[in-house]
Scaffold this active site. Structure first.
Site, PDB file in Angstrom:
ATOM      1  N   ASP A 364      -7.661 -36.463 -69.877  1.00  0.00           N
ATOM      2  CA  ASP A 364      -7.010 -37.605 -69.226  1.00  0.00           C
ATOM      3  C   ASP A 364      -7.071 -38.845 -70.109  1.00  0.00           C
ATOM      4  O   ASP A 364      -6.110 -39.611 -70.198  1.00  0.00           O
ATOM      5  CB  ASP A 364      -7.715 -37.959 -67.914  1.00  0.00           C
ATOM      6  N   GLU A 490      -2.883 -26.108 -64.470  1.00  0.00           N
ATOM      7  CA  GLU A 490      -4.052 -25.273 -64.193  1.00  0.00           C
ATOM      8  C   GLU A 490      -3.771 -24.171 -63.181  1.00  0.00           C
ATOM      9  O   GLU A 490      -4.685 -23.445 -62.784  1.00  0.00           O
ATOM     10  CB  GLU A 490      -5.204 -26.167 -63.737  1.00  0.00           C
ATOM     11  N   LYS A 594       0.917 -26.814 -60.808  1.00  0.00           N
ATOM     12  CA  LYS A 594       0.007 -27.809 -60.234  1.00  0.00           C
ATOM     13  C   LYS A 594       0.381 -29.218 -60.665  1.00  0.00           C
ATOM     14  O   LYS A 594       0.375 -30.152 -59.871  1.00  0.00           O
ATOM     15  CB  LYS A 594      -1.430 -27.504 -60.659  1.00  0.00           C
ATOM     16  N   GLN A 595       0.676 -29.385 -61.954  1.00  0.00           N
ATOM     17  CA  GLN A 595       0.944 -30.704 -62.514  1.00  0.00           C
ATOM     18  C   GLN A 595       1.902 -30.558 -63.676  1.00  0.00           C
ATOM     19  O   GLN A 595       2.040 -29.486 -64.256  1.00  0.00           O
ATOM     20  CB  GLN A 595      -0.353 -31.342 -62.995  1.00  0.00           C
TER      21      GLN A 595
END
Length: 793
Positions: A364, A490, A594-595
């Site tokens: 991140d 993920e 997921k993202q």
């Protein structure tokens, strides 16, 4: 509107105000009102310590070790983890009014307000309270964590009677080994370690108290001290005492109407894995002496001056959406706090606002937080990368353990060791290495810091390039493949040729070869020869980037678009996030995201795609992405804006910007989502501002959605400070500081000098709006008073 749905905070441009105390939201507000300088962090707990949602005071990189049990052990599994711990709490000031303790759960709270002032860098609390014995007092406290004296925090605490004379006793405390509530079963929460600190020394002298402790397993030592300036009636009794885990200063007096008790509490911390107990003792004594010499007013002046300079180079102005205006400044403030004085320590995913994710740093930082710092506070970005460089020997050791060359940086860590209990989305997420290299390249491009490039940057980029060259291989057709990895998504693990990973690895390899050529003497010391550099270029040139000709889109990884699609229609709303309700094996074999993963590649590696490919890829993955990660919405906002889905971009901007102010994921109690905080800036500057930088070029392609009438932002690039002002029809560019600079506006170059330049913005072709998975649409930003969606279609 029910009490539970009532907004917690008012919407104001420069502060976050809680006009009434909400005990049901206490843990959330403690995170929102956290103060930090990247070195010391304090949650926004009430002064008297109770009630609390989650008490917390944190020191960057101060942790305890804990075992990481595995049902079945295997080679390469990490054996121990590192968990941030709640250290000695110096925030506590208890108050007794005619023997009744001030406790907001008893008596009557006539007024309670807290204000986080993002220009002053302070948290102010005002309380008017009537005790069960019908005595009314007013308390005003102002709290700060100094941005200029990094070991220091301070509190100004004032008590005055409202309706008659009262006897008051104030107890200023240092408290170690506080009891903590359980973390529950959410894997995003932290491990709870009971009494992690062992007392080594306690001292009370005059108005000063010191406590020294060490951790039981990690071998770290810390000291906490407090000193006080006290003003009040002449007839005050003052006493200090200390024990292993508690230090206390007690002030007792009687206040007549018109009189006031004022306590300025200076707090200081020191910690080390190497320094002796006397050295830490003296360090804290010295820090307290420096704070008292500066004085309360001096600390406030220093804080304001620091923030004035920060906002001069970082502020973002938004007209038309007041919530976003507040949220982007809130995000910038917390990103600044997370990195301001970290100084060669990590920036955790939660900053120093809570214990979520055990206080670990992830990718991140480099991918989402570092861009904001690079263009607003470049020194903080350099410090964060310098910390990565300090941990490089551990990353090289980890790569060797895995049978690889170069460096394998940990998926999650505090001190540089791998702390992720083995699972495919941890150990196999090698893309973190390219993310670190990318942050190096971005910083060097933005600053032209040659000393950093030679002493830190080249080493990081070379060692990560070596990893990719050994992790991947040329197949029989000469194509370079990187198999068996996990990309940003993920919900897909151990895949072959993840597009994001391969594109980022390609850039890593190319930049390593070019940087080594620029600094041949440093490259020689690192053992880089012409053959190795050539092998990096060959691998980059032959990198496999999968493409699905049948669908006309890039598969997230090789074969991904052949998987069965997740049954979104049959998934109940309360079954999100999926990771808490479905087995990973089922997620891994389906088309569900997921993202942002492939979409993140569209943003960070945009040069690898045509405009048409970006639009088609974005639309395809919109239908699969459930945003079970707080990292996703900001990327979707940026790319939605680029492909012309401006209203959708506005919706996603709202989600990332309001993640914690609205507690959208219901886990703000564990700490703020610092990457989402950064995402508010990214959604506006990289999204609606269309900012892209690289290769010495700074480009803008601004366009606004209907709900934002004006956007203005400032950024630093190559010694200049630039302001960009955007409306629906035009963008103006102004040079605030530094020499003239060549810029790009919607693909056209121009030179910005002393005079501002205004250029028109052409309308973008309207494309059909893509659909999201059922029930996972972002909340629309444009709603009229009758609840109608005003977004353009």
């Amino acid at each position: 509107m029910s009490g539970a749905d009532r907004p917690v905070f008012t919407v104001e441009p420069w502060c976050v105000r809680e006009p009434e105390l909400r005990l049901d939201r206490l843990a959330q507000t403690e995170s929102v009102f956290a103060l930090s300088n990247g070195h010391v962090g304090m949650r926004g707990n009430l002064d008297e310590g109770e009630p609390h949602g989650l008490p917390g005071t944190y020191l960057n990189s101060f942790y305890e070790q804990r075992p990481l049990p595995h049902a079945e052990t295997a080679y390469g599994y990490p054996e121990s983890g590192q968990t941030v711990i709640n250290v000695t709490n110096g925030k506590v000031i208890r108050l007794l009014v005619d023997d009744e303790p001030l406790d907001v759960r008893y008596g009557r709270v006539l007024h309670h307000e807290r204000v986080l002032d993002m220009r002053a860098g302070t948290l102010t609390r005002q309380v008017e309270w009537t005790s069960p014995a019908d005595k009314t007092i007013k308390v005003t406290s102002v709290r700060m964590v100094s941005l200029t004296q990094r070991a220091v925090a301070a509190i100004c605490y004032e008590v005055e009677p409202v309706d008659g004379a009262v006897r008051v006793v104030a107890q200023s405390e240092l408290v170690a080994n506080e009891a903590l509530p359980g973390g529950g079963k959410d894997p995003r929460a932290s491990a709870i370690l009971e009494s992690p600190l062992v007392s080594e020394e306690h001292v009370a002298n005059g108005t000063k108290v010191l406590l020294l402790h060490r951790t039981r397993r990690s071998g770290l030592r810390m000291a906490a001290g407090m000193s006080h300036d006290i003003k009040g009636p002449k007839s005050m009794a003052i006493d200090t005492e200390s024990s292993n885990d508690v230090g206390r200063l007690t002030v007792a007096t009687r206040l007549e109407p018109g009189q006031k008790l004022r306590i300025v509490k200076y707090i200081a911390y020191g910690w080390s894995s190497r320094r002796s107990r006397p050295a830490l003792h003296d360090q804290v004594v010295g820090a307290l002496a420096g704070a008292r010499q500066t004085g309360w007013d001096g600390l406030l002046d220093e804080q304001r001056a620091y923030l004035d300079e920060f906002w001069e180079g970082a502020d973002v102005e938004v007209e038309g959406d007041a919530e976003i205006q507040q949220a982007v400044r809130f995000g910038l403030f917390h990103v600044m706090q997370a990195g301001a004085r970290a100084e060669r320590r990590m920036i955790p995913a939660k900053g120093l606002t809570g214990p979520g994710y055990d206080g670990h740093t992830f990718w991140d930082t480099e991918t989402f937080v570092m861009p904001v710092l690079t263009y607003t506070s470049p020194g903080a970005a350099a410090d964060a990368l310098a910390w990565r460089h300090m941990t490089l020997p551990l990353a090289i050791e980890r790569a060797t353990q895995l049978g690889l060359e170069g460096a394998a940086f940990p998926w999650r860590t505090i001190r540089g060791h791998e702390c992720s209990g083995y699972w495919p989305a941890g150990t196999a997420a090698f893309h973190i290495n390219a993310d670190i290299a990318d942050a190096v390249v971005r910083y060097v491009d933005a600053t032209r810091d040659e000393q950093f490039e030679r002493e830190i940057g080249l080493d990081l980029v070379v060692q990560t390039a070596r990893l990719w060259r050994s992790l991947g291989h040329h197949d029989v057709g000469g194509v370079f493949r990187i198999d068996g990895v996990t990309g940003p998504d993920e919900y897909s693990a151990i895949v072959d040729n993840n597009v994001y990973t391969n594109l980022m690895a390609r850039r890593n390899l190319q930049e390593a070869a070019e940087m080594a050529m620029r600094h041949p003497d440093v490259a020689d010391r690192l053992g880089v020869d012409a053959e190795e550099a050539a092998s990096w270029r060959d691998a980059a040139a032959a990198m496999l980037i999968p493409y699905d000709d049948r669908l006309g889109v890039h598969p997230q990884s090789e074969g991904f678009t052949n998987h069965a699609r997740w049954d979104f229609a049959a998934t109940k709303p309360d079954h999100y996030p999926l990771l808490l309700n479905f087995p990973y094996f089922d997620l891994y074999r389906k088309q569900v995201v997921k993202q942002a993963d492939l979409v993140l590649a569209l943003h960070l590696c945009g040069e690898a795609f045509t405009e048409e490919q970006k639009a088609r890829d974005f639309a395809y993955y919109e239908g699969l992405t459930v945003r079970d990660s707080s990292l996703s919405a900001q990327t979707q906002a940026v790319v939605a804006a680029e492909v012309g889905q401006l209203e959708l971009a506005h919706d996603y901007l709202g989600e990332t910007a309001l993640m914690d102010l609205h507690d959208l994921n219901r886990n703000t109690r564990d700490g703020l989502h610092i990457a989402s905080m950064a995402g508010a800036w990214s959604g506006l500057v990289a999204g609606f501002g269309g900012m892209r930088a690289g290769g010495g070029e700074l480009r803008f392609a601004p366009r606004l959605p209907g709900g934002i009438s004006r956007l203005a932002f400032r950024m630093r690039y190559r010694g200049t400070l630039i302001k960009v002002n955007v409306t629906a029809e035009a963008a103006s560019y102004e040079l605030l500081d530094g020499p003239g600079i060549k810029l790009w506006h919607h693909g056209e170059p121009f030179t910005l000098g002393d005079e501002p330049i205004e250029l028109p913005i052409e309308p973008i072709p309207v494309r059909p709006a893509p659909a999201q998975p059922s029930g996972r649409e972002p909340m629309p930003r444009r709603i009229d008073p009758h609840g109608r969606d005003l977004r353009r279609r």
